[in-house]
Design a protein around this motif. Structure first.
Motif, PDB file in Angstrom:
ATOM      1  N   PHE A   1       0.827  -1.205   0.000  1.00 58.87           N
ATOM      2  CA  PHE A   1       0.000   0.000   0.000  1.00 58.87           C
ATOM      3  C   PHE A   1       0.865   1.259   0.000  1.00 58.87           C
ATOM      4  CE2 PHE A   1      -1.599   3.412   2.741  1.00 58.87           C
ATOM      5  CZ  PHE A   1      -2.619   3.897   1.923  1.00 58.87           C
ATOM      6  N   LEU A   2       1.899   1.288   0.829  1.00 56.97           N
ATOM      7  CA  LEU A   2       2.768   2.458   0.891  1.00 56.97           C
ATOM      8  C   LEU A   2       3.448   2.711  -0.449  1.00 56.97           C
ATOM      9  CD1 LEU A   2       4.408   1.853   4.393  1.00 56.97           C
ATOM     10  CD2 LEU A   2       2.879   3.743   3.789  1.00 56.97           C
ATOM     11  N   SER A   3       3.884   1.647  -1.104  1.00 56.85           N
ATOM     12  CA  SER A   3       4.503   1.791  -2.426  1.00 56.85           C
ATOM     13  C   SER A   3       3.511   2.375  -3.423  1.00 56.85           C
ATOM     14  CB  SER A   3       5.000   0.428  -2.924  1.00 56.85           C
ATOM     15  OG  SER A   3       5.927  -0.131  -2.022  1.00 56.85           O
ATOM     16  N   LEU A   4       2.270   1.888  -3.363  1.00 55.45           N
ATOM     17  CA  LEU A   4       1.222   2.380  -4.252  1.00 55.45           C
ATOM     18  C   LEU A   4       0.898   3.837  -3.953  1.00 55.45           C
ATOM     19  CD1 LEU A   4      -0.785   1.526  -6.487  1.00 55.45           C
ATOM     20  CD2 LEU A   4      -2.382   0.868  -4.672  1.00 55.45           C
ATOM     21  N   ALA A   5       0.814   4.184  -2.668  1.00 50.52           N
ATOM     22  CA  ALA A   5       0.511   5.558  -2.275  1.00 50.52           C
ATOM     23  C   ALA A   5       1.615   6.517  -2.721  1.00 50.52           C
ATOM     24  CB  ALA A   5       0.321   5.638  -0.759  1.00 50.52           C
ATOM     25  N   ILE A   6       2.856   6.085  -2.603  1.00 44.98           N
ATOM     26  CA  ILE A   6       3.984   6.924  -3.036  1.00 44.98           C
ATOM     27  C   ILE A   6       3.920   7.162  -4.540  1.00 44.98           C
ATOM     28  CG2 ILE A   6       6.496   6.947  -3.349  1.00 44.98           C
ATOM     29  CD1 ILE A   6       6.687   5.521  -0.612  1.00 44.98           C
TER      30      ILE A   6
ATOM     31  N   LEU B   1       1.199  13.647 -14.071  1.00 48.46           N
ATOM     32  CA  LEU B   1       1.239  12.607 -15.095  1.00 48.46           C
ATOM     33  C   LEU B   1      -0.151  12.434 -15.713  1.00 48.46           C
ATOM     34  CD1 LEU B   1       3.532   9.957 -13.337  1.00 48.46           C
ATOM     35  CD2 LEU B   1       4.156  11.743 -14.982  1.00 48.46           C
ATOM     36  N   PRO B   2      -0.282  11.693 -16.817  1.00 48.48           N
ATOM     37  CA  PRO B   2      -1.578  11.530 -17.498  1.00 48.48           C
ATOM     38  C   PRO B   2      -2.709  11.210 -16.522  1.00 48.48           C
ATOM     39  CG  PRO B   2       0.138  10.500 -18.778  1.00 48.48           C
ATOM     40  CD  PRO B   2       0.788  10.951 -17.509  1.00 48.48           C
ATOM     41  N   SER B   3      -3.857  11.843 -16.733  1.00 48.44           N
ATOM     42  CA  SER B   3      -4.988  11.707 -15.820  1.00 48.44           C
ATOM     43  C   SER B   3      -5.450  10.255 -15.681  1.00 48.44           C
ATOM     44  CB  SER B   3      -6.162  12.571 -16.299  1.00 48.44           C
ATOM     45  OG  SER B   3      -6.561  12.197 -17.616  1.00 48.44           O
ATOM     46  N   GLY B   4      -5.337   9.479 -16.759  1.00 56.16           N
ATOM     47  CA  GLY B   4      -5.730   8.072 -16.706  1.00 56.16           C
ATOM     48  C   GLY B   4      -4.911   7.293 -15.696  1.00 56.16           C
ATOM     49  N   LEU B   5      -3.598   7.570 -15.668  1.00 57.11           N
ATOM     50  CA  LEU B   5      -2.712   6.910 -14.723  1.00 57.11           C
ATOM     51  C   LEU B   5      -3.017   7.357 -13.294  1.00 57.11           C
ATOM     52  CD1 LEU B   5      -0.294   5.101 -14.112  1.00 57.11           C
ATOM     53  CD2 LEU B   5       1.202   7.082 -14.536  1.00 57.11           C
ATOM     54  N   GLN B   6      -3.269   8.656 -13.136  1.00 61.62           N
ATOM     55  CA  GLN B   6      -3.607   9.182 -11.815  1.00 61.62           C
ATOM     56  C   GLN B   6      -4.881   8.545 -11.274  1.00 61.62           C
ATOM     57  OE1 GLN B   6      -3.401  13.434 -11.058  1.00 61.62           O
ATOM     58  NE2 GLN B   6      -2.011  13.733 -12.791  1.00 61.62           N
ATOM     59  N   LYS B   7      -5.883   8.404 -12.138  1.00 57.67           N
ATOM     60  CA  LYS B   7      -7.143   7.807 -11.703  1.00 57.67           C
ATOM     61  C   LYS B   7      -6.962   6.342 -11.329  1.00 57.67           C
ATOM     62  CE  LYS B   7     -10.266  10.827 -14.310  1.00 57.67           C
ATOM     63  NZ  LYS B   7     -11.288  10.902 -15.396  1.00 57.67           N
ATOM     64  N   LEU B   8      -6.172   5.623 -12.113  1.00 53.41           N
ATOM     65  CA  LEU B   8      -5.927   4.201 -11.833  1.00 53.41           C
ATOM     66  C   LEU B   8      -5.223   4.033 -10.492  1.00 53.41           C
ATOM     67  CD1 LEU B   8      -5.887   1.214 -12.645  1.00 53.41           C
ATOM     68  CD2 LEU B   8      -3.745   1.661 -13.854  1.00 53.41           C
ATOM     69  N   LEU B   9      -4.177   4.822 -10.273  1.00 50.85           N
ATOM     70  CA  LEU B   9      -3.437   4.738  -9.015  1.00 50.85           C
ATOM     71  C   LEU B   9      -4.309   5.157  -7.834  1.00 50.85           C
ATOM     72  CD1 LEU B   9       0.025   6.190 -10.130  1.00 50.85           C
ATOM     73  CD2 LEU B   9      -0.462   3.826  -9.488  1.00 50.85           C
ATOM     74  N   GLY B  10      -5.079   6.228  -8.038  1.00 53.19           N
ATOM     75  CA  GLY B  10      -5.931   6.735  -6.964  1.00 53.19           C
ATOM     76  C   GLY B  10      -7.010   5.743  -6.564  1.00 53.19           C
ATOM     77  N   LYS B  11      -7.657   5.144  -7.553  1.00 54.47           N
ATOM     78  CA  LYS B  11      -8.711   4.176  -7.267  1.00 54.47           C
ATOM     79  C   LYS B  11      -8.144   2.906  -6.632  1.00 54.47           C
ATOM     80  CE  LYS B  11     -12.037   5.671 -10.793  1.00 54.47           C
ATOM     81  NZ  LYS B  11     -12.786   5.285 -12.023  1.00 54.47           N
ATOM     82  N   SER B  12      -7.012   2.446  -7.143  1.00 51.96           N
ATOM     83  CA  SER B  12      -6.381   1.244  -6.579  1.00 51.96           C
ATOM     84  C   SER B  12      -5.959   1.483  -5.135  1.00 51.96           C
ATOM     85  CB  SER B  12      -5.156   0.847  -7.411  1.00 51.96           C
ATOM     86  OG  SER B  12      -5.522   0.579  -8.748  1.00 51.96           O
ATOM     87  N   ARG B  13      -5.385   2.651  -4.893  1.00 50.54           N
ATOM     88  CA  ARG B  13      -4.956   3.020  -3.543  1.00 50.54           C
ATOM     89  C   ARG B  13      -6.136   3.064  -2.585  1.00 50.54           C
ATOM     90  NH1 ARG B  13      -2.037   8.855  -2.365  1.00 50.54           N
ATOM     91  NH2 ARG B  13      -2.195   8.878  -0.069  1.00 50.54           N
ATOM     92  N   ALA B  14      -7.214   3.702  -2.996  1.00 55.85           N
ATOM     93  CA  ALA B  14      -8.396   3.830  -2.138  1.00 55.85           C
ATOM     94  C   ALA B  14      -9.027   2.475  -1.851  1.00 55.85           C
ATOM     95  CB  ALA B  14      -9.420   4.765  -2.784  1.00 55.85           C
ATOM     96  N   TYR B  15      -9.094   1.617  -2.877  1.00 56.62           N
ATOM     97  CA  TYR B  15      -9.749   0.320  -2.691  1.00 56.62           C
ATOM     98  C   TYR B  15      -8.921  -0.604  -1.802  1.00 56.62           C
ATOM     99  CZ  TYR B  15     -12.456  -3.843  -3.636  1.00 56.62           C
ATOM    100  OH  TYR B  15     -13.247  -4.957  -3.478  1.00 56.62           O
TER     101      TYR B  15
END
Length: 238
Positions: free
Chosen positions: A63-68, A78-92
């Motif tokens: 989780f910490l690696s993903l959050a970083i 960075l591209p919004s698509g990547l930001q959304k993917l990381l953000g959603k994965s982190r939250a879930y």
């Protein structure tokens, strides 16, 4: 809160966890221990990947690696698509597994310790297991939870009904592996099970399941409440 601060905090915690992980796997090597301590060490070496505490510790590292990565993607725009993917994965990951699992480890460990530490962390372990490492594994893991809850939230609402099945599957897999060790080798990894009969073991595990689901519901409620307040605040500013 600036995105730099959580990035620095999470990076520091990840480095601490990396150091702790190395010590966890090597601190008991080449020590002159009595027979009781050596028996516990041998069991820890053999079943080190089957302790729920270790599962949650490794989950926090992921989780910490993903959050970083998520924080860096926002800082670098960075591209919004990547930001959304990381953000959603982190939250879930946080809401479905990290928050409830970590809360359960801390609550269960220190609750049993308060009754009789021999049932969860025998005193003989103090001869080879540093007190600070014990707190990293069973207390400090609350810090990332607090940081994540306090961060401003604007999206990525997680629903309990969508997160609960993941948690139940994760917990179920662990239970199967845990009891398979006893059925195969006759070994209880946690001493508390030695003091319980079969009906008590069933009730204890049922209580654990209710507790971890309760912690998940609490974590999701805190996250979603924070998001709603953030959105209301932004609307007022506008």
């Amino acid at each position: 809160m600036s995105r730099i601060l959580p990035l620095l905090c999470y990076t520091f915690i990840l480095v601490l966890y990396g150091f702790s992980f190395v010590i966890l796997r090597t601190n008991h090597h080449d020590l002159k221990l009595n027979e009781q301590a050596m028996k516990i060490v041998d069991q820890m070496r053999k079943y080190e990947w089957f302790f729920f505490t270790v599962w949650i510790f490794m989950l926090q590292i992921f989780f910490l690696s993903l959050a970083i990565l998520d924080e860096i993607s926002r800082l670098l725009n960075l591209p919004s698509g990547l930001q959304k993917l990381l953000g959603k994965s982190r939250a879930y990951i946080f809401s479905s597994l990290v928050f409830p699992g970590s809360a359960l480890v801390v609550f269960t460990f220190w609750s049993i310790w308060a009754v009789d530490r021999e049932l969860i962390f025998p005193k003989v372990m103090d001869t080879f297991f540093p007190a600070w490492l014990n707190h990293v594994l069973h207390t400090f893991i609350l810090i990332p939870l607090a940081i994540e809850i306090l961060l401003p939230k604007t999206d990525n609402f997680i629903k309990f009904k969508s997160a609960a099945p993941t948690l139940l599957f994760y917990s179920g897999i662990y239970q199967v592996l845990y009891f398979s060790i006893y059925l195969r080798d006759g070994v209880w990894l946690y001493p508390v099970y030695k003091a319980l009969n079969i009906p008590q073991i069933f009730l204890f595990n049922l209580l654990q399941m209710f507790l971890i689901l309760g912690f998940q519901y609490l974590g999701i409620s805190l996250q979603n409440t924070k998001m709603k307040k953030t959105e209301v605040g932004r609307k007022k500013v506008k």
